[in-house]
Design an enzyme around this catalytic site. Structure first.
Site, PDB file in Angstrom:
ATOM      1  N   GLY A 172      -6.799 -10.288   7.922  1.00  0.00           N
ATOM      2  CA  GLY A 172      -6.315 -10.569   9.054  1.00  0.00           C
ATOM      3  C   GLY A 172      -5.983 -11.988   9.317  1.00  0.00           C
ATOM      4  O   GLY A 172      -5.254 -12.329  10.379  1.00  0.00           O
ATOM      5  N   ARG A 227     -11.891   6.985  -5.880  1.00  0.00           N
ATOM      6  CA  ARG A 227     -13.324   7.473  -5.681  1.00  0.00           C
ATOM      7  C   ARG A 227     -13.303   8.908  -4.966  1.00  0.00           C
ATOM      8  O   ARG A 227     -12.266   8.977  -4.352  1.00  0.00           O
ATOM      9  CB  ARG A 227     -14.215   6.477  -5.115  1.00  0.00           C
ATOM     10  CG  ARG A 227     -13.667   5.969  -3.996  1.00  0.00           C
ATOM     11  CD  ARG A 227     -14.702   4.980  -3.330  1.00  0.00           C
ATOM     12  NE  ARG A 227     -14.054   4.366  -2.123  1.00  0.00           N
ATOM     13  CZ  ARG A 227     -13.919   4.780  -1.203  1.00  0.00           C
ATOM     14  NH1 ARG A 227     -14.079   5.981  -0.575  1.00  0.00           N
ATOM     15  NH2 ARG A 227     -13.133   3.968  -0.162  1.00  0.00           N
ATOM     16  N   HIS A 275      -2.917   6.186  10.505  1.00  0.00           N
ATOM     17  CA  HIS A 275      -3.410   6.000   9.110  1.00  0.00           C
ATOM     18  C   HIS A 275      -3.783   7.432   8.578  1.00  0.00           C
ATOM     19  O   HIS A 275      -4.385   8.289   8.970  1.00  0.00           O
ATOM     20  CB  HIS A 275      -4.836   5.476   9.171  1.00  0.00           C
ATOM     21  CG  HIS A 275      -5.650   5.461   7.816  1.00  0.00           C
ATOM     22  ND1 HIS A 275      -5.911   4.208   7.169  1.00  0.00           N
ATOM     23  CD2 HIS A 275      -5.987   6.349   7.114  1.00  0.00           C
ATOM     24  CE1 HIS A 275      -6.504   4.701   6.281  1.00  0.00           C
ATOM     25  NE2 HIS A 275      -6.438   5.960   5.919  1.00  0.00           N
ATOM     26  N   GLU A 330      -2.635   1.481   0.106  1.00  0.00           N
ATOM     27  CA  GLU A 330      -3.676   1.260  -1.035  1.00  0.00           C
ATOM     28  C   GLU A 330      -4.237   2.766  -1.601  1.00  0.00           C
ATOM     29  O   GLU A 330      -4.025   3.780  -0.815  1.00  0.00           O
ATOM     30  CB  GLU A 330      -4.676   0.429  -0.573  1.00  0.00           C
ATOM     31  CG  GLU A 330      -5.581   0.959   0.442  1.00  0.00           C
ATOM     32  CD  GLU A 330      -6.607  -0.003   0.718  1.00  0.00           C
ATOM     33  OE1 GLU A 330      -7.822   0.132   0.247  1.00  0.00           O
ATOM     34  OE2 GLU A 330      -6.368  -0.952   1.664  1.00  0.00           O
TER      35      GLU A 330
END
Lengths: 462, 82
Positions: free
Chosen positions: A165, A292, A208, A288
């Site tokens: 940021g 995992r 998101h 991204e």
């Protein structure tokens, strides 16, 4: 072939992996720190091995200690869970070099997807949309204005060497860009010793959304999306599957792009591709990939009926994916509420203590992933996530109602958690309508709680 | 002259330096003002500054850097200015 699985993690995810291992008929061995000898994961595991002192740097992050434990207990595979060493390429490489199976992709893929610039290049090469931006650092104002025409306003001027940021400015139009550009370059030079800046589309109100995949090195399959916009300080608080903002045509494009990227890199194991979703335009942009298993994997398991943790172990053992994409269907709606040992009234400060009384919600459509038990004393060294309360029902509206019922049944004495916050959050009209973005929760938290709808405030007026 | 025992307000890991490569906040025997940061306590991945409650001299630390503390454990001794 895996016979003895070493689980290098703690808390609810260590227990989740113990359960998967035991159901697969493997010997489950939990590697734990000195502070975690009494956890539920250790109690339920077939074996346990101490790998060092309480501090994670000396135990859960200590690669030589983990490898030594793997040798001493004759493990043939290592599951890293999430956090800690789960996305360490060095660890994945060290496990493989020790002759063991790492439950996850190769070190090269972890490194490639863990580097933001390389992940972006990989996505572009696989034909996956990324946030529109300048392909290289902008030279001068003329170059910047030309690039801005293609990227579109408003845009962000980002320092190439910045991060977290820092070194970001917003330009609403070309006049602002002309004014801000030299300032941003000078600032970047002063702050980072590198004056290069990039331009990137500023998506003011984004969701998101992420796509779960499983891949066997040849083929990748998707397990639909999760909606993870309800966040505080970039930490997810409540997740659901599917997303209330994604229609079936968009879902197909989104999930197909995730499969394309996974197959492009020859991915192996469980992975998640994160996207920004602009629900005003219906555009999505890859940001991204997490290489995992993720905290919120249960909502995907609830709507698809697949056991992702079991599947990732089977894939690592060399079994190819035995199913076709059209055999994976979604049914109903699932919501996960993260119960953290934090006090929302004290700015989410950790709330420590011993579990004095514990009553879990039960009944139809309720799942608890947690390492808590009565008498358990929480160590202060690790993450504050203590339980995941997951509910499923056939519609979103019913799932929210069930979430409320489950939260009402939940009773924990000994320390404060975020459960009450969830109880208020799921009553909020915007949350009920599925109308929120990644900034919603922080706005909501900054309002006085009296503004929030609360089922328990019955108005006695006749 | 009164002495004050500085206690851990909650359990966690105690640090005398802001980060591993930096010098300590306060040396033993150093004068401090009320409100000066004398260490950090890490609890559940949050770092909380530990501040001197009074002005005086920080005579000694009884807790080592990176040691694990329970709530109430003595971290150091402060000689308070009259």
């Amino acid at each position: 072939m895996i016979r003895r699985l070493l689980i290098v993690n703690r808390g609810e995810i260590a227990l989740r992996i113990v359960r998967a291992a035991r159901e697969l008929g493997l010997v489950s061995i939990v590697a734990h720190s000195e502070a975690d000898a009494d956890t539920l994961a250790v109690q339920h595991a077939d074996e346990a091995v101490c790998i060092g002192p309480a501090q994670a740097s000396k135990s859960y992050l200590n690669i030589p200690a983990v490898l030594e434990a793997a040798r001493s207990c004759q493990a043939d595979a290592v599951h890293p869970g999430y956090g800690f060493l789960s996305e360490s390429a060095d660890f994945a490489r060290a496990v493989k070099e020790a002759g063991l199976i790492f439950i996850g992709p190769d070190a090269e893929i972890i490194a490639r997807m863990g580097d933001k610039a390389m992940a972006r290049q990989t996505a572009i090469a696989a034909g996956v949309p990324v946030v529109p931006g300048s392909p290289h650092a902008v030279e001068g104002l003329e170059d910047a204005l030309a690039v801005a025409e293609e990227v579109g306003y408003p845009l962000l001027i980002k320092a190439a060497a910045g991060g977290g940021g820092r070194g970001i400015r917003v330009a609403e139009d070309s006049d602002m860009l002309a004014k801000q550009l030299p300032q941003a370059q000078a600032e970047a030079q002063a702050a980072f010793g590198d004056g290069r800046v990039y331009l990137e589309r500023f998506i003011a109100r984004a969701r998101h959304i992420e796509v779960q995949i499983l891949a066997d090195g040849q083929r990748a399959l998707h397990f639909f999306e999760r909606e993870c916009s309800l966040q505080r300080r970039r930490q997810k608080v409540l997740e659901e599957a599917p997303s209330p903002a994604v229609d079936s045509a968009t879902r197909k494009r989104l999930c197909d792009s995730a499969v394309a990227l996974a197959e492009h890199v020859g991915y192996l194991g469980a992975g998640t591709l994160e996207y920004l979703f602009d629900d005003t335009t219906g555009e999505f942009f890859f940001i991204e990939m997490n290489t995992r298993i993720q905290v919120e994997h249960p909502v995907t398991e609830m709507i698809t009926g697949f056991d992702l943790v079991r599947a990732m172990i089977q894939i690592a053992a060399g079994e190819p994916l035995g199913i076709a994409q059209d055999e994976i269907t979604m049914k109903g709606w699932a919501i996960e509420m993260r119960i953290n040992a934090e006090d929302p009234d004290r700015d989410f400060f950790p709330s420590l203590g011993t579990v004095e009384k514990l009553v879990w919600p039960t009944g139809p459509g309720v799942r608890i992933d947690s390492g808590l038990y009565e008498g358990y004393k929480m160590p202060p060294f690790y993450d504050s996530l203590v339980a995941k309360l997951i509910v499923w029902d056939d519609t979103r509206e019913r799932a929210l109602t069930r979430a409320g019922r489950a939260l009402d049944e939940f009773h924990l004495q000994g320390f404060t958690t975020t459960a009450d916050l969830h109880r208020r959050l799921i009553e909020d009209p915007a949350v009920k309508a599925g109308a929120f973005d990644t900034a919603f929760l922080e706005r909501w938290l900054s309002e006085p709680a009296s503004n929030h709808a609360n089922k328990k405030e019955v108005i006695h007026e006749q | 002259m009164t002495t004050q025992q500085i206690q851990a307000p909650f359990p966690g890991v105690f640090y005398r330096t802001p980060s591993p490569d930096e010098p300590v906040y306060v040396e033993e025997g150093q004068a401090v003002q009320a409100g000066d940061v004398i260490g950090l306590i890490e609890v559940m991945k949050q770092f909380v500054e530990l501040k001197a409650e009074a002005s005086g001299t920080l005579v000694s630390f009884s807790a080592d850097n990176e040691s694990v503390l329970e709530a109430g454990d003595v971290i150091g001794t402060l000689e308070v200015n009259e």
